[in-house]
Structures are given as structure tokens and as C-alpha cells.
Design a protein around this motif. Structure first.
Motif, PDB file in Angstrom:
ATOM      1  N   ARG A 159       0.872  -1.180   0.000  1.00  0.00           N
ATOM      2  CA  ARG A 159       0.000   0.000   0.000  1.00  0.00           C
ATOM      3  C   ARG A 159       0.891   1.206   0.000  1.00  0.00           C
ATOM      4  N   GLY A 160       1.219   1.699  -1.146  1.00  0.00           N
ATOM      5  CA  GLY A 160       2.112   2.852  -1.229  1.00  0.00           C
ATOM      6  C   GLY A 160       3.563   2.406  -1.233  1.00  0.00           C
ATOM      7  N   VAL A 161       4.391   3.342  -1.603  1.00  0.00           N
ATOM      8  CA  VAL A 161       5.833   3.086  -1.676  1.00  0.00           C
ATOM      9  C   VAL A 161       6.417   3.236  -0.275  1.00  0.00           C
ATOM     10  N   PRO A 162       7.242   2.312   0.185  1.00  0.00           N
ATOM     11  CA  PRO A 162       7.895   2.485   1.485  1.00  0.00           C
ATOM     12  C   PRO A 162       8.710   3.765   1.500  1.00  0.00           C
ATOM     13  N   PRO A 163       8.692   4.493   2.618  1.00  0.00           N
ATOM     14  CA  PRO A 163       9.348   5.812   2.663  1.00  0.00           C
ATOM     15  C   PRO A 163      10.816   5.788   2.251  1.00  0.00           C
ATOM     16  N   HIS A 164      11.565   4.755   2.689  1.00  0.00           N
ATOM     17  CA  HIS A 164      12.999   4.770   2.382  1.00  0.00           C
ATOM     18  C   HIS A 164      13.245   4.562   0.897  1.00  0.00           C
ATOM     19  N   GLN A 165      12.310   3.948   0.186  1.00  0.00           N
ATOM     20  CA  GLN A 165      12.462   3.799  -1.265  1.00  0.00           C
ATOM     21  C   GLN A 165      11.899   5.012  -1.982  1.00  0.00           C
ATOM     22  N   LEU A 166      10.869   5.612  -1.395  1.00  0.00           N
ATOM     23  CA  LEU A 166      10.277   6.790  -2.034  1.00  0.00           C
ATOM     24  C   LEU A 166      11.291   7.918  -2.125  1.00  0.00           C
ATOM     25  N   LYS A 167      12.079   8.107  -1.082  1.00  0.00           N
ATOM     26  CA  LYS A 167      13.035   9.218  -1.100  1.00  0.00           C
ATOM     27  C   LYS A 167      14.067   9.027  -2.201  1.00  0.00           C
ATOM     28  N   LEU A 168      14.437   7.767  -2.468  1.00  0.00           N
ATOM     29  CA  LEU A 168      15.393   7.516  -3.553  1.00  0.00           C
ATOM     30  C   LEU A 168      14.745   7.770  -4.909  1.00  0.00           C
ATOM     31  N   ILE A 193       1.800  11.176   9.387  1.00  0.00           N
ATOM     32  CA  ILE A 193       2.077  11.550   7.986  1.00  0.00           C
ATOM     33  C   ILE A 193       3.183  12.587   7.934  1.00  0.00           C
ATOM     34  N   GLY A 194       3.111  13.570   8.835  1.00  0.00           N
ATOM     35  CA  GLY A 194       4.123  14.623   8.858  1.00  0.00           C
ATOM     36  C   GLY A 194       5.508  14.073   9.169  1.00  0.00           C
ATOM     37  N   LEU A 195       5.582  13.121  10.104  1.00  0.00           N
ATOM     38  CA  LEU A 195       6.877  12.519  10.441  1.00  0.00           C
ATOM     39  C   LEU A 195       7.470  11.813   9.227  1.00  0.00           C
ATOM     40  N   VAL A 196       6.633  11.044   8.569  1.00  0.00           N
ATOM     41  CA  VAL A 196       7.127  10.313   7.392  1.00  0.00           C
ATOM     42  C   VAL A 196       7.513  11.287   6.285  1.00  0.00           C
ATOM     43  N   GLU A 197       6.675  12.324   6.086  1.00  0.00           N
ATOM     44  CA  GLU A 197       7.008  13.312   5.060  1.00  0.00           C
ATOM     45  C   GLU A 197       8.329  13.992   5.394  1.00  0.00           C
ATOM     46  N   GLY A 198       8.536  14.279   6.683  1.00  0.00           N
ATOM     47  CA  GLY A 198       9.792  14.904   7.098  1.00  0.00           C
ATOM     48  C   GLY A 198      10.983  14.019   6.787  1.00  0.00           C
ATOM     49  N   LEU A 199      10.834  12.719   7.051  1.00  0.00           N
ATOM     50  CA  LEU A 199      11.932  11.792   6.769  1.00  0.00           C
ATOM     51  C   LEU A 199      12.180  11.693   5.264  1.00  0.00           C
ATOM     52  N   VAL A 200      11.113  11.648   4.489  1.00  0.00           N
ATOM     53  CA  VAL A 200      11.263  11.579   3.028  1.00  0.00           C
ATOM     54  C   VAL A 200      11.924  12.853   2.522  1.00  0.00           C
ATOM     55  N   THR A 201      11.466  14.017   3.024  1.00  0.00           N
ATOM     56  CA  THR A 201      12.054  15.294   2.590  1.00  0.00           C
ATOM     57  C   THR A 201      13.523  15.369   2.951  1.00  0.00           C
ATOM     58  N   ALA A 202      13.842  14.966   4.183  1.00  0.00           N
ATOM     59  CA  ALA A 202      15.252  14.981   4.598  1.00  0.00           C
ATOM     60  C   ALA A 202      16.075  14.047   3.729  1.00  0.00           C
ATOM     61  N   GLY A 203      15.512  12.875   3.426  1.00  0.00           N
ATOM     62  CA  GLY A 203      16.218  11.928   2.575  1.00  0.00           C
ATOM     63  C   GLY A 203      16.447  12.480   1.177  1.00  0.00           C
ATOM     64  N   VAL A 204      15.450  13.166   0.627  1.00  0.00           N
ATOM     65  CA  VAL A 204      15.577  13.762  -0.706  1.00  0.00           C
ATOM     66  C   VAL A 204      16.662  14.832  -0.695  1.00  0.00           C
TER      67      VAL A 204
END
Lengths: 270, 332
Positions: free
Chosen positions: A190-199, B189-200
Motif C-alpha cells: 500500500r504505497g511506496v515504502p518511505p525509504h524507497q520513495l526518497k530515492l 504523515i508529517g513525520l514520514v514526510e519529514g523523513l522523506v524530505t530529509a532523505g531527498v
């Protein structure tokens, strides 16, 4: 097809509807935009328990639908996607607002049912008005109309740029996600896992930056000097004035006079 | 989650529209000078706007909840483009979403720009992200700043929807319960978005050539945000606290016991005609909407057989107009 690919397809479909030579398309974009904003504003001004008095305002989206020759199935499909949030927020009203109100068939029902019905009807009219404005005008003419009405040129140009490159960037991201899905193993997620989405995002974002630089070079080569210049809309005509005046006066009339009750009394003699 | 027209009253919608438009106009003026100096910003804004629009369509899974969320993008845009350009871009994304997908509405556009743009770009970016991230060279500081700023941005945006809905008074969902429903999931959602943004951001910084976030425009730190918040508070909230006591003139008249003199004063033809015109044309007599709900919140909307018959007839008339406007099919 991914959700993103579906969204891009929906945008293309809306554009194709707006590009046809219909009677609604011939009306000036500024008139349609102002009329839509006015109708939505008057709609929002009704008290929260009003249901029947909202009905005359349904004429606006119906007129756009017919004059724009927009398929009803397209509109219904978009409405089904847009209304669940509204329904979710209003669904508890019958239980949170249990004060009884008399019903015409005797007995009493909770006032919350009236406010729920009102919320749904407002949502239907407002959402369909906005969708039909787009389907009969197109994002480009709506943007030019907004610039004529005073919206900053920077914002208008941004909308036009976004629209222009949405398909390019969006399809690239959709292909990247699809490639990831095809390479994925195991159970559907259900959705892309966050650690893969960032890549994934970082990869597309890097190419997006590079694309922006190439676009900038092309703009400079064509003489871009940083100033925003917008094309003009076609000339304003009397029919545009008539359209706008009607859709200013009619909602006001519906706001001041209970048209359905008046018609009902005329027919029933009450 | 975007605010919808059906849940918004015109007062709340107009207040937030005015606040957001003010911010956008100020941002556009500030950007004009930047665009003249750096024309690359135009292309960057356009393409990044398309990127954020598309990225919002990609859901990410929220671990442990079985649910999913999507990127808001306001904070990422502020970091990459600067607060004013970020605000302009997120406003354009929301406008396209409102038109193409009815995600949000035209009346609610101002509220959505405020919830998703003003809060993240003009308030949290300068006050939280810039303060914590420093010069951006420390990966740990950037990660902490992004996570905290994105989390706060998402929570405050969700709280904004709840507050605007409650202020509009169209739904009966109590504010505490609404907040209790919205805040927890948006926290995650905000925590995950923050982690994704930081990762990007980290991944971008590690690529050849890296990237440099746009510098914060001088003088923007909090000042405009304060003005906008002040305008909103004044227009939208303090008006609720407006005194019901008589204003200065009325007070003076009452003190002088001159009220009865006013009522007994001879009323000429011109006065009567003017009063009639005023009664007919005033849209907001005494600054209140006509048919306002009584203070106990209960109203009798006049449900009756005549009302139902009239409603059916109204719908039939609407359908009749539609049939009349319809073009006959052309025979090939």
C-alpha cells in the motif's frame, strides 16, 4: 496504470473537452470565472439547514453542462472522487445534531439530516461548477482570465508553466514508479515504502533540475529577459455581459426569495 | 486533505482568501526583482511545481498503521526555492488541483493556500527549518529540521482545516473531536514526510554538483507572517468578540436620553423613501446575514408539503431549461 498516470489522463480528458467549439466555450473566460466564483460564494452564504433553497443554484452547473456538451458520465466520475471527504465530515451530523424538526409527512427528524443534506447539495453544486468551468474553458484561458482580474502575473505564469511541464515530469515519475513496481517482489504494498520513495523522488528531482536548466537555456535563446508577458483574451461581447449579469442577479434572487416554496405554494394553493 | 467549499462559510473563506492573496501579492512583488536577476528561477519554479504536483499523487505507506499518506511539498519547495517562490508554486499546485480534481474548491482555495503554503513557507520555514538547519552542511541538523518542520506543517495544516470547519459552523462535528481525529494521523504523515524530505535533500546534496537551497530573502523572517496572522485574527476571530454594547454615538445619545427624541422626530418623504431603498438593498443589515440562526442554534427551515412540491418543481424547471438549451443531434 498508476494513480499518477490516471490523474494525467484525467487532465488530458478535461483539456480535450475544453478545446471543442461549444456555446459555453464561446463565452468569455472572465465572465464564466466571475460567475462561478459568485455562485459558489452565494451558495456558501445560505444557512446550514437550508436544502430546498439551494436547488435553484443547480441551474448554473446544468447550464454549463448542456451548453458545454460535457458528458454527464465524465462529471459523475469526477464527483465520485471529490465528494467522499465532504460526506465523511458531514456524516455524523444526524447524531451530533439531534434537535427534532417537523417533517412534512408527520413526526420529527433530527436537524442534522437537514444539515447533512445541505452539505451534500452544496458540495455537488460547488464541485460541479468548478469542474464544468474547467471543462468549458481550459486551464490556459482561466489563467489569462485570472490575470485580467488582478492575480499577479508571476502566479499566472507559474500555473501555465506547471501545466506545460506537468505531463513531462509526471510521466517521468510515473514511469519510474512503474519500473519500481515491476521490479518489486512479494505482496502488493500500500504505497511506496518511505525509504524507497526518497530515492525515487531524489532521482526524478535531479533530472527535474537538469531539465529546468535546459528549459532556461532555451528560454534565453528565445529572448527571455525575466519579464512576464501574457497574451490577451478575445474581445468582451454583449453576450458575455448578459451571461455575467444573469448569473449575478439570479443567485441573489434565489438567496432573497425562497423560490421552491413560492412555486410549491402557487401549485398547492397553500 | 484539502478544505472543501461545502464546509466553508463565505466569511471564513473570504478572510483566508484575503490573507492568502495578500501574501501572494507581496511574494510576487518580491520575486519580480529576483526574477530579473536570476531568470533561471522561472523555469525552476515551473518544473518543481510540476514535480510536487506529480509527487503528491504517489502515496507512501505509513509503517505500522496500514494506511498511507502523500507528500505535501510546501516545505520542500520553500527549502529548494525560498519562501516566496515556494508559496507561489504551492498556490499554483493547489489551484490546478482545485480545477482539475475538485480537490479543495474555488472558495476554499485561499484557506488551502494558507494551510499548506503560508504556514509552511512563511512561518515554519524561517522560524523552524532555517533555525535548526543552520548552514545546511550538517546532515543530522538538516534531517532534524526537515522532520520537525514538516511534522509541524502537516499538523498545523490539519488543525487549520478543523478550525476553519468549526468556524464556518456548517458541520456539527465538535472541534475537540475533529482535532482528535485529524491530529494523530497527520502527526504520523508529517513525520514520514519529514523523513522523506530529509532523505531527498540529503540525496540531492550527495549527487555531483549538489544543490544549494535558495537563501532566505532579507527581512522576511516572520514579519509578513505576523501581519497575515494579525489580519486573520482581527477579521475572523476578534469580530466574534465584537462588543454588543452601543458604539460611541449610540452611547452618547442614550446618555443624553435623546433616543426618544429621535423616534419622535418628524420623518419626511425623502427619509421614508431612503429607508425603503436601504431596506431593499442592504445585503447585511446590522452586519448580520438575513435568516441568521437563532442563538440556540435551532431553526425551523419551513419544511412543508409546499416546500417539497416547490423543490420538485424547481428541479423539473432546471431540467426543462437544460432540455431547451440542448442542441438537436445532427443527422449524418
Amino acid at each position: 496504470m498508476t494513480g499518477l498516470a490516471h490523474a494525467l489522463s484525467a487532465i488530458r480528458r478535461a483539456d480535450s473537452l475544453a478545446s471543442r467549439p461549444t456555446r459555453a466555450a464561446a463565452i468569455d473566460a472572465r465572465a464564466k470565472l466571475l460567475a462561478t466564483l459568485w455562485v459558489v460564494g452565494v451558495l456558501a452564504s445560505f444557512p446550514s439547514y437550508e436544502v430546498a433553497r439551494l436547488l435553484p443554484l443547480a441551474l448554473f452547473p446544468v447550464v454549463l453542462l448542456v451548453m458545454g456538451e460535457v458528458p454527464l458520465s465524465w462529471l459523475c466520475g469526477r464527483l465520485l472522487l471529490a465528494l467522499p471527504f465532504v460526506l465523511m465530515v458531514g456524516a455524523l451530523n444526524p447524531w451530533l445534531d439531534p434537535d427534532p424538526l417537523p417533517s412534512p409527512w408527520g413526526g420529527a427528524i433530527a436537524a442534522g439530516w437537514f444539515s447533512l443534506a445541505s452539505i451534500l447539495l452544496r458540495g455537488l453544486i460547488a464541485v460541479s461548477s468548478a469542474l464544468l468551468l474547467l471543462a468549458t474553458t481550459g486551464i490556459i484561458r482561466i489563467s489569462y482570465a485570472m490575470s485580467c482580474l488582478g492575480l499577479p502575473a508571476v502566479l499566472v505564469n507559474q500555473v501555465l508553466f506547471l501545466y506545460r511541464y506537468l505531463f513531462v515530469v509526471g510521466e517521468e515519475l510515473a514511469r519510474t514508479v512503474q519500473a519500481w513496481q515491476l521490479r518489486g517482489a512479494g505482496k502488493p504494498r500500500r504505497g511506496v515504502p518511505p525509504h524507497q520513495l526518497k530515492l525515487l523522488l531524489a532521482s526524478v528531482l535531479t533530472r527535474t533540475f537538469q531539465r529546468a536548466m535546459r528549459i532556461h537555456q532555451a528560454m534565453l535563446a528565445r529572448g527571455f529577459d525575466g519579464k512576464m508577458r501574457l497574451a490577451r483574451l478575445p474581445r468582451w461581447r454583449w453576450r458575455d455581459t448578459g451571461f455575467l449579469l444573469f448569473w449575478i442577479i439570479f443567485p441573489l434572487l434565489a438567496r432573497q426569495v425562497d423560490i421552491p416554496l413560492m412555486l410549491g405554494r402557487l401549485l398547492t394553493g397553500a | 486533505m484539502h478544505m472543501a467549499d461545502a464546509l466553508l462559510s463565505p466569511e471564513v473563506g473570504a478572510s483566508f482568501l484575503a490573507a492568502s492573496l495578500t501574501a501572494l501579492v507581496i511574494g510576487a512583488r518580491r520575486l519580480q526583482a529576483s526574477l530579473q536577476e536570476d531568470s533561471q528561477l522561472v523555469a525552476l519554479m515551473g518544473v518543481l511545481g510540476a514535480f510536487v504536483f506529480a509527487a503528491q499523487m504517489i502515496n507512501f505507506s505509513i509503517p505500522g498503521t496500514g494506511s498511507s499518506g502523500h507528500l505535501g511539498g510546501g516545505m520542500l519547495l520553500a527549502i529548494l526555492l525560498g519562501p516566496w517562490a515556494g508559496l507561489i508554486v504551492i498556490a499554483s499546485v493547489l489551484l490546478v488541483q482545485a480545477l482539475f480534481f475538485a480537490d479543495g474548491g474555488l472558495l476554499a482555495w485561499g484557506a488551502n493556500v494558507f494551510n499548506l503554503g503560508v504556514i509552511s513557507c512563511l512561518i515554519l520555514y524561517p522560524l523552524v527549518y532555517c533555525t535548526l538547519a543552520g548552514d545546511g552542511n550538517s546532515r543530522a541538523r538538516v534531517t532534524l529540521a526537515a522532520v520537525l518542520a514538516c511534522t509541524l506543517s502537516t499538523i498545523l495544516g490539519a488543525a487549520g482545516i478543523a478550525l476553519e470547519t468549526a468556524a464556518s459552523g456548517i458541520t456539527r462535528l465538535p472541534l475537540p473531536e475533529f482535532l482528535a481525529l485529524m491530529i494523530p494521523i497527520h502527526l504520523v504523515i508529517g513525520l514520514v514526510e519529514g523523513l522523506v524530505t530529509a532523505g531527498v535533500l540529503t540525496a540531492l546534496a550527495q549527487r555531483p554538483g549538489g544543490f544549494s537551497g535558495r537563501p532566505l530573502q532579507a527581512g522576511g523572517r516572520g514579519i509578513i507572517a505576523s501581519f497575515i496572522l494579525a489580519a486573520l485574527l482581527t477579521g475572523g476571530v476578534l469580530s466574534w468578540l465584537a462588543s454588543e454594547h452601543p458604539d460611541g454615538l449610540e452611547w452618547s445619545v442614550e446618555r443624553l436620553r435623546a433616543t426618544s427624541l429621535l423616534e419622535e422626530a418628524p420623518v419626511g418623504t425623502l427619509h421614508r423613501q431612503s429607508a425603503q431603498v436601504q431596506q431593499l438593498t442592504s445585503v447585511l443589515p446590522d452586519y448580520e446575514l438575513p435568516n441568521a440562526l437563532p442563538s440556540n442554534g435551532v431553526v425551523v427551515p419551513g419544511v412543508s408539503i409546499a416546500g417539497i412540491v416547490g423543490s420538485v418543481v424547481t428541479l423539473a424547471l432546471v431540467a426543462l431549461v437544460a432540455l431547451m438549451l440542448r442542441r438537436p443531434r445532427r443527422n449524418n
